[in-house]
Design a protein around this motif. Structure first.
Motif, PDB file in Angstrom:
ATOM      1  N   ASN A 154      -1.852  -0.080  -3.683  1.00 35.28           N
ATOM      2  CA  ASN A 154      -0.791   0.197  -4.649  1.00 35.28           C
ATOM      3  C   ASN A 154       0.446  -0.623  -4.282  1.00 35.28           C
ATOM      4  N   LYS A 155       0.647  -1.744  -4.968  1.00 36.91           N
ATOM      5  CA  LYS A 155       1.712  -2.690  -4.629  1.00 36.91           C
ATOM      6  C   LYS A 155       2.948  -2.445  -5.490  1.00 36.91           C
ATOM      7  N   CYS A 156       4.090  -2.405  -4.834  1.00 36.01           N
ATOM      8  CA  CYS A 156       5.357  -2.188  -5.547  1.00 36.01           C
ATOM      9  C   CYS A 156       5.787  -3.478  -6.246  1.00 36.01           C
ATOM     10  N   ASN A 192       0.863  -1.183   0.000  1.00 34.46           N
ATOM     11  CA  ASN A 192       0.000   0.000   0.000  1.00 34.46           C
ATOM     12  C   ASN A 192       0.903   1.238   0.000  1.00 34.46           C
ATOM     13  N   CYS A 233       8.729   0.665  -1.016  1.00 39.06           N
ATOM     14  CA  CYS A 233       8.033   1.908  -0.727  1.00 39.06           C
ATOM     15  C   CYS A 233       8.891   2.795   0.177  1.00 39.06           C
ATOM     16  N   GLU A 261       6.346   6.566  -2.272  1.00 38.11           N
ATOM     17  CA  GLU A 261       6.493   6.224  -3.681  1.00 38.11           C
ATOM     18  C   GLU A 261       7.227   4.893  -3.803  1.00 38.11           C
ATOM     19  N   CYS A 262       6.824   4.078  -4.792  1.00 31.91           N
ATOM     20  CA  CYS A 262       7.560   2.844  -5.083  1.00 31.91           C
ATOM     21  C   CYS A 262       8.869   3.245  -5.749  1.00 31.91           C
TER      22      CYS A 262
END
Length: 396
Positions: A258-260, A252, A266, A275-276
């Motif tokens: 939101n998966k890196c 997240n 992250c 941010e990734c």
């Protein structure tokens, strides 16, 4: 009879050898026929053949400058000024192009000083070079481009502060709010200009209880909506535990779900936004932040500002040379026309091999100093030998 045939053949072979040696100029340098397909050698008339070696040209060292080059009063070497491109001697010695200003910049092209506008702040709309780039932006008659006129109800503005994004009014759905931080804003959800410019929502709202990591902000042009504070998310959809998740985990990152991927993880960027970052092949480097750790990604193998490690910068101030990061090491290379002939790294590439007759085209390549032979574009100059040079003497 046989002897006479062999004698004729031998004489012909000897004539060919002499003719070849007379016409070759490679050992002397560059001739004036650089742009001449004949390379300075006068061809025989169509349908004819040279009768003897006297029909061929021989070449001698030259101190004459080819077209476009000259020697000025402050020249270090003969013919070292190219009047076609030198901004300090553009078209003629001493004719310097104007210095760069906040609005204009100049270069020498084909012997003429050519002006270009710093188009992010000014325009040349009348085409008259004497008054430079006469239009300052923003300008209602030339908004972002010459002839782009704005209507009276939508004046020319810089839509994003310090971004040189000029346009006639704000884009659809935004309002113009001049100030130190904002210009065009979306009033539907802007906590500082909610529904109207400078209508800031109080984060405590009406004083009622707020769930964890939440505040009262703007939504649908109205204050009083519960929102997550920066960096947190309500990922389980439950209001009783508020915005329960700090959005810096790999599943997240910056937003719920939101998966890196690709080896990234992250992190907080220098703006303190999750941010990734740093996929495979890149390394995280910490930056100065109000709430560390935050930072940026670098490829140690090719990043000139982080070559082999965070903050390890290659030099950018070397005279006539560049440094680039190659496989994690700063490698130096000379700029075109320059070389490091003294082997001293401290003074960079100190030798102008395009003009120095003692290092013409390469370190140690010497032109004929006695004849005053010029070096131009890295080649020793030659020209057809004069009659007085060939009269009674050996062919050169």
């Amino acid at each position: 009879m046989r002897c006479r045939i062999l004698g004729a053949i031998s004489a012909l072979v000897l004539l060919c050898i002499v003719a070849t040696s007379c016409s070759r100029a490679e050992s002397l340098g560059r001739g004036f026929g650089k742009d001449d397909p004949t390379n300075g050698i006068i061809p025989a008339e169509a349908g004819t053949t040279p009768q003897d070696a006297s029909d061929l040209l021989s070449y001698c060292p030259s101190d004459h400058c080819p077209a476009g080059h000259t020697t000025c009063s402050n020249s270090l070497f003969t013919c070292d000024v190219d009047l076609r491109t030198d901004p300090n001697n553009c078209g003629e010695c001493g004719n310097a192009c104007p210095a760069q200003t906040r609005r204009e910049k100049y270069s020498c092209f084909e012997g003429r000083c050519v002006m270009a506008c710093q188009t992010d702040i000014a325009l040349d709309c009348d085409g008259i070079p004497d008054n430079g780039c006469e239009v300052d932006l923003p300008n209602n008659d030339n908004c972002g481009g010459c002839g782009l006129k704005c209507p009276a109800d939508k004046p020319c503005i810089e839509r994003t502060l310090h971004a040189n994004d000029f346009g006639c009014g704000c884009t659809a759905g935004e309002i113009y709010c001049p100030g130190p931080l904002e210009v065009c804003v979306d009033p539907t959800n802007n906590d500082s200009s909610c529904g109207a410019c400078n209508n800031a929502c109080p984060p405590e709202g009406d004083g009622s209880e707020r769930p964890a990591n939440m505040y009262f902000g703007c939504e649908d042009n109205q204050c009083g909506a519960l929102k997550c504070i920066a960096g947190y998310g309500d990922c389980d959809g439950r209001r009783d535990n508020g915005c329960e998740l700090y959005l810096t985990d790999d599943d997240n990152c910056g937003a719920c779900g939101n998966k890196c991927s690709n080896g990234a993880s992250c992190r907080l960027n220098p703006s303190m936004v999750p941010e990734c970052m740093c996929p495979s092949g890149q390394t995280f480097c910490e930056a100065f932040c109000a709430e560390p750790p935050c930072g940026y990604c670098a490829d140690f193998s090719s990043d000139s500002e982080n070559c082999g490690g965070c903050g390890s910068m290659c030099r950018f101030d070397i005279p006539n040379a560049n440094e680039a990061c190659v496989y994690g090491k700063c490698e130096r290379s000379c700029k075109l026309g320059w070389s490091d002939c003294n082997g001293n790294r401290d003074d960079g590439c100190e030798t102008n091999i395009f003009a120095d007759p003692k290092n013409c085209g390469a370190c140690g390549k010497v032109c004929d100093g006695i004849a005053g032979q010029a070096c131009v574009d890295g080649e020793c100059m030659v020209e057809p030998c004069g009659p007085q040079q060939d009269a009674g003497g050996p062919t050169r």
